[in-house]
Design an enzyme around this catalytic site. Structure first.
Site, PDB file in Angstrom:
ATOM      1  N   LEU A  32      22.192 -74.805 -11.549  1.00  0.00           N
ATOM      2  CA  LEU A  32      21.383 -75.585 -10.607  1.00  0.00           C
ATOM      3  C   LEU A  32      22.242 -76.278  -9.557  1.00  0.00           C
ATOM      4  O   LEU A  32      23.279 -76.857  -9.877  1.00  0.00           O
ATOM      5  CB  LEU A  32      20.557 -76.626 -11.375  1.00  0.00           C
ATOM      6  CG  LEU A  32      19.634 -76.071 -12.469  1.00  0.00           C
ATOM      7  CD1 LEU A  32      18.805 -77.196 -13.083  1.00  0.00           C
ATOM      8  CD2 LEU A  32      18.719 -74.968 -11.933  1.00  0.00           C
ATOM      9  N   HIS A  33      21.805 -76.201  -8.307  1.00  0.00           N
ATOM     10  CA  HIS A  33      22.490 -76.885  -7.209  1.00  0.00           C
ATOM     11  C   HIS A  33      21.461 -77.726  -6.452  1.00  0.00           C
ATOM     12  O   HIS A  33      20.292 -77.811  -6.880  1.00  0.00           O
ATOM     13  CB  HIS A  33      23.188 -75.869  -6.301  1.00  0.00           C
ATOM     14  CG  HIS A  33      22.285 -74.752  -5.868  1.00  0.00           C
ATOM     15  ND1 HIS A  33      21.209 -74.937  -5.036  1.00  0.00           N
ATOM     16  CD2 HIS A  33      22.283 -73.425  -6.176  1.00  0.00           C
ATOM     17  CE1 HIS A  33      20.595 -73.795  -4.827  1.00  0.00           C
ATOM     18  NE2 HIS A  33      21.212 -72.849  -5.523  1.00  0.00           N
ATOM     19  N   HIS A  36      17.987 -76.346  -5.869  1.00  0.00           N
ATOM     20  CA  HIS A  36      17.065 -76.442  -7.013  1.00  0.00           C
ATOM     21  C   HIS A  36      16.559 -77.880  -7.185  1.00  0.00           C
ATOM     22  O   HIS A  36      15.397 -78.106  -7.522  1.00  0.00           O
ATOM     23  CB  HIS A  36      17.782 -76.044  -8.313  1.00  0.00           C
ATOM     24  CG  HIS A  36      18.215 -74.611  -8.363  1.00  0.00           C
ATOM     25  ND1 HIS A  36      19.533 -74.236  -8.353  1.00  0.00           N
ATOM     26  CD2 HIS A  36      17.501 -73.468  -8.435  1.00  0.00           C
ATOM     27  CE1 HIS A  36      19.618 -72.916  -8.420  1.00  0.00           C
ATOM     28  NE2 HIS A  36      18.394 -72.421  -8.466  1.00  0.00           N
ATOM     29  N   GLN A  60      16.011 -58.003 -12.961  1.00  0.00           N
ATOM     30  CA  GLN A  60      16.131 -58.050 -11.502  1.00  0.00           C
ATOM     31  C   GLN A  60      17.536 -57.765 -11.004  1.00  0.00           C
ATOM     32  O   GLN A  60      17.813 -57.906  -9.815  1.00  0.00           O
ATOM     33  CB  GLN A  60      15.613 -59.385 -10.956  1.00  0.00           C
ATOM     34  CG  GLN A  60      16.449 -60.608 -11.282  1.00  0.00           C
ATOM     35  CD  GLN A  60      15.748 -61.892 -10.854  1.00  0.00           C
ATOM     36  OE1 GLN A  60      14.805 -62.351 -11.487  1.00  0.00           O
ATOM     37  NE2 GLN A  60      16.204 -62.502  -9.768  1.00  0.00           N
ATOM     38  N   LYS A 147      14.951 -70.085   0.885  1.00  0.00           N
ATOM     39  CA  LYS A 147      16.163 -69.294   1.116  1.00  0.00           C
ATOM     40  C   LYS A 147      15.905 -67.834   0.747  1.00  0.00           C
ATOM     41  O   LYS A 147      16.358 -66.919   1.415  1.00  0.00           O
ATOM     42  CB  LYS A 147      17.343 -69.841   0.312  1.00  0.00           C
ATOM     43  CG  LYS A 147      18.666 -69.370   0.882  1.00  0.00           C
ATOM     44  CD  LYS A 147      19.739 -69.238  -0.149  1.00  0.00           C
ATOM     45  CE  LYS A 147      19.486 -68.057  -0.994  1.00  0.00           C
ATOM     46  NZ  LYS A 147      20.359 -67.846  -2.091  1.00  0.00           N
ATOM     47  N   GLN A 151      11.463 -62.946  -1.412  1.00  0.00           N
ATOM     48  CA  GLN A 151      10.961 -63.221  -2.765  1.00  0.00           C
ATOM     49  C   GLN A 151       9.709 -64.109  -2.699  1.00  0.00           C
ATOM     50  O   GLN A 151       8.689 -63.819  -3.337  1.00  0.00           O
ATOM     51  CB  GLN A 151      12.061 -63.908  -3.578  1.00  0.00           C
ATOM     52  CG  GLN A 151      11.589 -64.534  -4.881  1.00  0.00           C
ATOM     53  CD  GLN A 151      12.737 -65.062  -5.726  1.00  0.00           C
ATOM     54  OE1 GLN A 151      13.442 -64.273  -6.324  1.00  0.00           O
ATOM     55  NE2 GLN A 151      12.922 -66.366  -5.804  1.00  0.00           N
TER      56      GLN A 151
END
Ligand code: PAF
Length: 285
Positions: A32-33, A36, A60, A147, A151
């Site tokens: 996590l950054h 997130h 994926q 980002k 998706q």
């Protein structure tokens, strides 16, 4: 904060509060950054219960991709979640039967373009795991970073097409001070590559600025972006301008038609992606 490892435990943990309280899901692959954390913060503001899923989804990743070296930092992730007021982490060992699922989702044409053209099967894997996570947690809303624009778009289409009872919320990209979009894969960059990687957002900025000052011709905008990349010796996997919702190619920016510039490039061992909106100023419309 509860940490649960199985779908049954996730169900049990949420059972007493479901129905009376709203649930938000933030699906992640961990590491996590700040990007997130922004998803979690938005979830915290919009729902009573915040669930973060942490699962590196093998479905994926392509055969030669970074599944094995994808950073796994669960202890630090759990600390961040605790501090951000997350109610439950769902961290399953696996979500699939041995050998993979017998039934999975297949995304249509939206999965063949942009990143999908370079990562066959990737978006089928994303759609399948997100569908599974939504079925297990059954949230009222689910949050995804802008980002990963393609998706996010595919997930919006999935939820619409399959009549899934969940609200999808896109959260703007969080950037480093120099403009690089936050990503778990930035960890793969050495110091020199890290410096070069800022070129992606610079190219998008140049395109956004030119659009804002009235350039409507997409070829012209793309050439401006490419020049920025090429000046740093970067040949992108793609640099494209698409309709923000349908991802159809655009030749011209038209007022009222939302446009997005999207880029992907390999810098060292990292494959980086980024995107920005292209807004024509009212004065030029
Ligand atoms: O964006 C990601 O981290 C992943 O693609 C997601 C949505 C958690 C599915 O594995």
């Amino acid at each position: 904060m509860d940490i649960v490892r199985t779908p049954a435990d996730a169900c049990r943990t949420l059972a007493t509060r479901r129905g009376t309280q709203s649930i938000a899901l933030v699906p992640t692959m961990g590491c996590l950054h700040k990007g997130h954390m922004e998803l979690i913060k938005t979830a915290r503001q919009q729902a009573d219960i915040v669930v973060v899923s942490i699962y590196v989804n093998p479905l994926q990743f392509g055969v030669n991709e970074d599944l094995d070296r994808y950073p796994r930092t669960f202890t630090a992730d759990a600390d961040h979640c605790e501090q951000a007021g997350v109610d439950m982490i769902f961290h399953p060992h696996t979500l699939y039967a041995d050998g993979g699922p017998q039934v999975s989702l297949q995304v249509g044409k939206l999965a063949d373009i942009l990143c999908g053209a370079h990562r066959p099967g990737h978006f089928d894997g994303v759609a399948t795991v997100v569908n599974i996570l939504l079925n297990i947690i059954r949230p009222d809303l689910a949050l995804f970073g802008e980002k990963d624009w393609q998706q996010l778009t595919i997930i919006r289409h999935m939820v619409h097409d399959l009549h899934m009872p969940v609200r999808i919320i896109g959260v703007p990209t969080v950037r480093e001070p120099d403009g690089l979009a936050m990503s778990s894969r930035n960890r793969y960059l050495d110091a020199v590559e890290r410096k070069r990687s800022v070129t992606l957002s610079q190219a998008l900025h140049v395109m956004a600025r030119q659009a804002a000052s009235g350039t409507r011709n997409c070829r012209q905008l793309l050439d401006a972006g490419l020049a920025v990349l090429q000046a740093q010796g970067i040949t992108p996997e793609y640099l494209d301008i698409r309709h923000a919702d349908t991802l159809q190619t655009l030749n011209e920016l038209i007022p009222g038609k939302p446009a997005r510039a999207l880029v992907a490039a390999r810098i060292g061992k990292a494959r980086l992606i980024d995107n920005m909106p292209l807004d024509l100023m009212e004065a030029h419309s």
